[in-house]
Design an enzyme around this catalytic site. Structure first.
Site, PDB file in Angstrom:
ATOM      1  CB  SER A 165      -1.096  50.921 -14.437  1.00  0.00           C
ATOM      2  OG  SER A 165      -0.872  48.904 -15.137  1.00  0.00           O
ATOM      3  CE1 TYR A 178      -6.043  49.900 -13.405  1.00  0.00           C
ATOM      4  CE2 TYR A 178      -4.811  48.670 -14.451  1.00  0.00           C
ATOM      5  CZ  TYR A 178      -5.047  49.232 -13.479  1.00  0.00           C
ATOM      6  OH  TYR A 178      -4.137  49.449 -13.035  1.00  0.00           O
TER       7      TYR A 178
END
Length: 279
Positions: A165, A178
């Site tokens: 990501s 995250y």
């Protein structure tokens, strides 16, 4: 023990896992002549779109996820084999890899797409959620790669695709854990790529920005930023297809997302001022 002399050689100790994988490759007759891809997180989002793209490209699919009904939807119209699994369970990665190899005798491609998110201030994040995000987004992926790699190395070919990501490249506020997990995945990809040189096995890191999937709803907060705009799961799947076809090490979707990480590396002070202003 190291020996010296013109008639002596040194052989490193064998890796039991690699030896077992080599034996499995030799003893198991593949049930398909097509290339085999194991896709995790295939019940929705990027994983499902990627599975459909590779099925359309003639690959034999092994699809894994926790929701069998949604896996069946992904597999509709294909010859894909469903391997429901919970990678958060003890030995989940090991059992999935063993089931995949029993089914086809080989894995030519692993697309590690399973993962979860969590959004909110780090100071309010429960410890259980910290552990859950780190395990599912990082540790479970590493364990699965560890289980699948020996067979690929024994076969002398294969590719591992890790779905990262942009959060792991630049760090996103209120997504601290995250971001940390995806940054760890990026570092793992780079290190593993170096270790696998000469084996015939490659590693691709896919770095998407926000994607229009159920990811944001499941994490408990919708995507609210104006930039970057979310892209489609199909676009990410097409980028994965291209990266595998061209043996790319990295691919960003959209491609301009390489810019923030470059600014951060070259001028961290400017990067942080821009981040503080625009988020």
């Amino acid at each position: 023990m190291t020996t010296t002399g013109s008639d002596s050689t040194y052989d490193p100790p064998a890796d039991p896992a690699a030896s077992a994988a080599a034996a499995a490759v030799e003893q198991t007759s593949p049930r398909t002549d097509r290339r085999v891809a194991l896709v995790t997180g295939a019940s929705s989002g990027i994983g499902a779109a990627t599975a459909r793209r590779f099925a359309a490209g003639g690959w034999h699919l092994l699809l894994s996820g926790r929701d069998r009904r949604r896996l069946e939807e992904t597999a509709s119209g294909t010859s894909a084999v469903l391997l429901p699994a919970d990678l958060a369970a003890p030995d989940g990665a090991k059992m999935l890899a063993e089931a995949a190899l029993r089914e086809t005798g080989r894995i030519d491609l692993l697309v590690a797409g399973a993962g979860i998110g969590w959004a909110g201030p780090f100071l309010t994040m429960p410890h259980t959620d910290i552990d859950r995000v780190l395990f599912l987004d990082l540790s479970a992926t590493l364990h699965l790669v560890r289980e699948v790699l020996p067979a690929m190395v024994a076969a002398g070919s294969g590719r591992v695709v890790l779905v990262g990501s942009v959060a792991g490249a630049v760090g996103v506020r209120e997504e601290a854990v995250y971001s940390a997990a995806k940054a760890g995945l990026a570092a793992f990809a780079e290190a593993l790529r170096q270790e696998l040189r000469g084996t015939g096995v490659g590693v691709t890191l896919v770095v998407p920005g926000p994607v229009e999937t159920g990811f944001f709803a499941r994490r408990g907060r919708p995507y609210h930023r104006s930039h970057p705009r979310p892209t489609s799961a199909g676009r990410v799947a097409a980028a994965v297809w291209d990266a595998v076809s061209e043996s790319r090490d990295d691919t960003y979707i959209p491609s301009w997302l390489t810019l923030p990480s470059r600014v951060r590396a070259l001028t961290p002070g400017l990067y942080r001022r821009l981040l503080n202003r625009f988020g």
